[in-house]
Write an enzyme that holds these catalytic residues in place. Structure first.
Site, PDB file in Angstrom:
ATOM      1  N   HIS A 318      57.219  21.175  51.133  1.00 30.56           N
ATOM      2  CA  HIS A 318      56.949  21.101  52.563  1.00 30.56           C
ATOM      3  C   HIS A 318      56.203  22.302  53.110  1.00 30.56           C
ATOM      4  O   HIS A 318      55.569  22.207  54.162  1.00 30.56           O
ATOM      5  CB  HIS A 318      58.258  20.901  53.338  1.00 30.56           C
ATOM      6  N   GLY A 319      56.268  23.435  52.446  1.00 29.22           N
ATOM      7  CA  GLY A 319      55.515  24.570  52.981  1.00 29.22           C
ATOM      8  C   GLY A 319      55.866  25.884  52.323  1.00 29.22           C
ATOM      9  O   GLY A 319      56.875  26.011  51.624  1.00 29.22           O
TER      10      GLY A 319
END
Length: 464
Positions: A318-319
Site C-alpha cells: 500500500h505504500g
C-alpha cells in the site's frame, strides 16, 4: 486521467465507447482499446507510459521463454519476479529506504525524489500473475504482444484495480459480445461507483482531511472520532467506488471483472473483513504468496509465520511508510488472535453477533487511523485522543462542530446505509429496474454538477 473528471465523462468515455460500437471486428476494437488505454494513462503520466509498455514487454517475453525453454522455466520465472519487484522497489520504496537508513545509522545518504507512477502496484501485480500462471500451466502464453499489453493497460482497471488475472479475461480479449442488457448494467454500475466517489467519499473526505491536517494537540475526542469515522467511510467509498466504475466500464465493453468489495463493514470478524475487503488483492496474495509459502499445510507455527508475512507484504504494497507496515501487521495480529481464540470469530446468537460486529468495526477503524496518519506518532496520539481526549477546550469543540454541517449529516446517514446490502431488499420488491433507472439519472446529474463546480475531488491512489 481519472474516472471522476469531466474530461473522462464528457469526452474520453463517449468517444471510446462509440468507436467500440461502430468498429468492425474484434481486432479493430482491441487495437482501438489499446490505443485509448495508452492515451488514458499518458494523459497524466506522459513519461511513465513508456515504463508500463516496457514492463508489459518484459513479462510478455518471459512468458514466451517459459514455454520455449521448459528446462529453465523456473530460472526465468524467478528472474521475472525479481525484475518486477525491483521496479516496484525502485520507484515506490527507494526514498523510504534511504530515509530509514539515514534514521537508523545517522547518515546523510541523499534521498532521491522519484515521482511515483500512478497504478504501478496494480499493473505490476497483473503482469506478475500472468507470467506465474504461464509457469504453472494455468494459462497458455499469448503470442500477440498487443493482447498482453491490452490486458495490462486496459484503462478501466489500470490505475485503481481490481487486480485482474489474464485467464479471467483471455477469452473476452479474443471474442466478446456487447449486449444491450450488459451495457445498461455497466452504465448503472459505473454511475453507482461515480456517486460513491463524488457524493459520499469526497464529502466525508473533506472533513477527514481537515481534521487530520490539524494539530493533534488542538483536537478533542469528538473531533478525533469524527475524523476517524469520516476517513473510514472515505476510503471505502473511494476504493469501492472506483472498483464499481471499473467493473461497470468493463461490462460496457463486453468484459466481466470479478467483484472487489462485498460490504466489508458488515463483518463480524477480521477474517471475514478480509474476505470482503479488496478481494482481488487478498486473493492475489493468497494464491501467489501464502499458498507457495506453505499455507496452513505445515503446522500451526508455520501458518502463523506465513500469515504475518502476507500481511506485512499487504502493508508494504500500500505504500512506503512505517504506518502502512504497522497497519498490515496490526491486522495480522488480530487474525492470529482469531486463529488461536476461535470463539471470537465463531457465530453465536444475536447478542454475540452485535458485539462481534462492534469489535470488527472498532479494530478496522483504529487500523485506518494509522493507515491515514502521516507518522506513527500522529496515529498513536490520534487513538489516544479518541479514548482520553474528553476536554472542554472551546477551540477543539468548535473545530469539531464546524464539520457537522447538514450536508455532512445527510452524507453520513446515506453512507452508513450504503455500507449494508440494502439493494437486495429493493431487488426482492420487484421495483429494482425502475428504481435503479431513475436513481441512476439523478445520481449522474448530481455527480456531474459536483464535478463541474470544481469542488474537492482528490485521487487517493497516488500512494498505491
Amino acid at each position: 486521467m481519472v474516472f471522476s473528471s469531466m474530461v473522462f465523462l464528457c469526452i474520453f468515455l463517449p468517444v471510446v465507447f462509440l468507436l467500440h460500437l461502430i468498429l468492425p471486428g474484434i481486432r479493430a476494437k482491441n487495437w482501438m482499446l489499446l490505443l485509448a488505454s495508452l492515451v488514458f494513462y499518458a494523459y497524466g503520466e506522459p513519461v511513465y507510459v513508456l515504463l508500463m509498455i516496457a514492463s508489459a514487454f518484459v513479462n510478455y517475453l518471459s512468458a514466451l521463454l517459459i514455454e520455449k525453454k521448459p528446462s529453465g522455466k523456473k530460472a526465468v520465472m524467478t528472474i521475472n519476479v525479481i525484475l518486477n519487484l525491483g521496479v516496484l522497489v525502485l520507484f515506490k520504496y527507494t526514498g523510504f529506504l534511504a530515509e530509514s537508513f539515514n534514521a537508523i545509522f545517522g547518515t546523510a545518504v541523499p534521498v532521491p525524489a522519484i515521482r511515483l507512477p500512478i497504478g504501478i502496484s496494480f499493473f505490476t501485480f497483473q503482469a506478475m500473475s500472468y507470467v506465474i500462471d504461464v509457469y504453472r500451466g494455468v494459462t497458455e502464453p499469448q503470442k500477440n504482444f498487443g493482447k498482453v499489453l491490452l490486458y495490462i493497460s486496459f484503462f478501466p482497471q489500470l490505475i485503481a484495480g481490481p487486480i485482474v488475472k489474464y485467464h479471467d479475461i483471455a477469452q473476452e480479449i479474443e471474442n466478446r459480445t456487447q449486449t444491450v442488457d450488459g451495457v445498461m448494467n455497466g452504465i448503472r454500475r459505473f454511475i453507482a461507483g461515480l456517486s460513491k466517489k463524488v457524493l459520499i467519499s469526497n464529502t466525508v473526505g473533506l472533513v477527514a482531511d481537515t481534521l487530520f491536517a490539524a494539530d493533534i494537540s488542538g483536537l478533542n475526542a469528538a473531533a478525533a472520532w469524527i475524523g476517524a469515522i469520516s476517513y473510514m467511510l472515505q476510503i471505502y467509498f473511494d476504493f469501492s467506488g472506483y472498483s464499481d466504475m471499473a467493473i461497470g466500464l468493463g461490462e460496457m465493453f463486453g468484459f466481466h471483472f470479478k467483484e472487489n468489495f462485498n460490504y466489508p463493514y458488515i463483518s463480524g470478524s477480521i477474517r471475514e473483513f478480509w474476505r470482503r475487503w479488496h478481494m482481488s488483492l487478498s486473493g492475489w496474495f493468497q494464491e501467489y504468496l501464502y499458498i507457495p509459502l506453505g499455507g496452513n499445510r505445515k503446522g500451526k507455527v508455520r501458518t502463523v509465520i506465513n500469515k504475518f508475512i502476507v500481511f506485512l507484504c499487504t502493508g508494504i504494497w500500500h505504500g512506503a511508510n512505517v504506518t502502512f507496515l504497522f497497519w498490515g501487521l496490526y491486522h495480522g495480529c488480530f487474525l492470529m488472535l482469531e486463529e488461536f481464540v476461535p470463539a471470537i470469530r465463531e457465530k453465536g446468537g444475536r447478542v454475540k453477533s452485535v458485539f462481534q460486529h462492534i469489535y470488527a468495526l472498532l479494530v478496522v477503524l483504529i487500523g485506518f487511523v494509522f493507515f491515514r496518519a502521516d507518522t506513527m506518532s500522529q496515529g498513536v496520539a490520534w487513538v489516544k485522543t479518541m479514548f482520553t481526549g474528553f476536554n472542554a477546550n472551546p477551540a477543539a469543540m468548535s473545530l469539531a462542530l464546524e464539520q457537522l454541517t447538514p450536508l455532512y449529516f445527510v452524507t453520513l446517514a446515506v453512507g452508513i446505509v450504503a455500507c449494508c446490502p440494502v439493494k437486495n431488499l429493493v431487488k426482492k420488491s420487484g421495483a429494482y429496474e425502475a428504481v435503479t433507472a431513475i436513481g441512476s439519472l439523478v445520481l449522474l446529474a448530481l455527480s456531474m454538477l459536483s464535478l463541474a463546480s470544481g469542488t474537492y475531488n482528490p485521487f487517493i491512489y497516488f500512494r498505491f
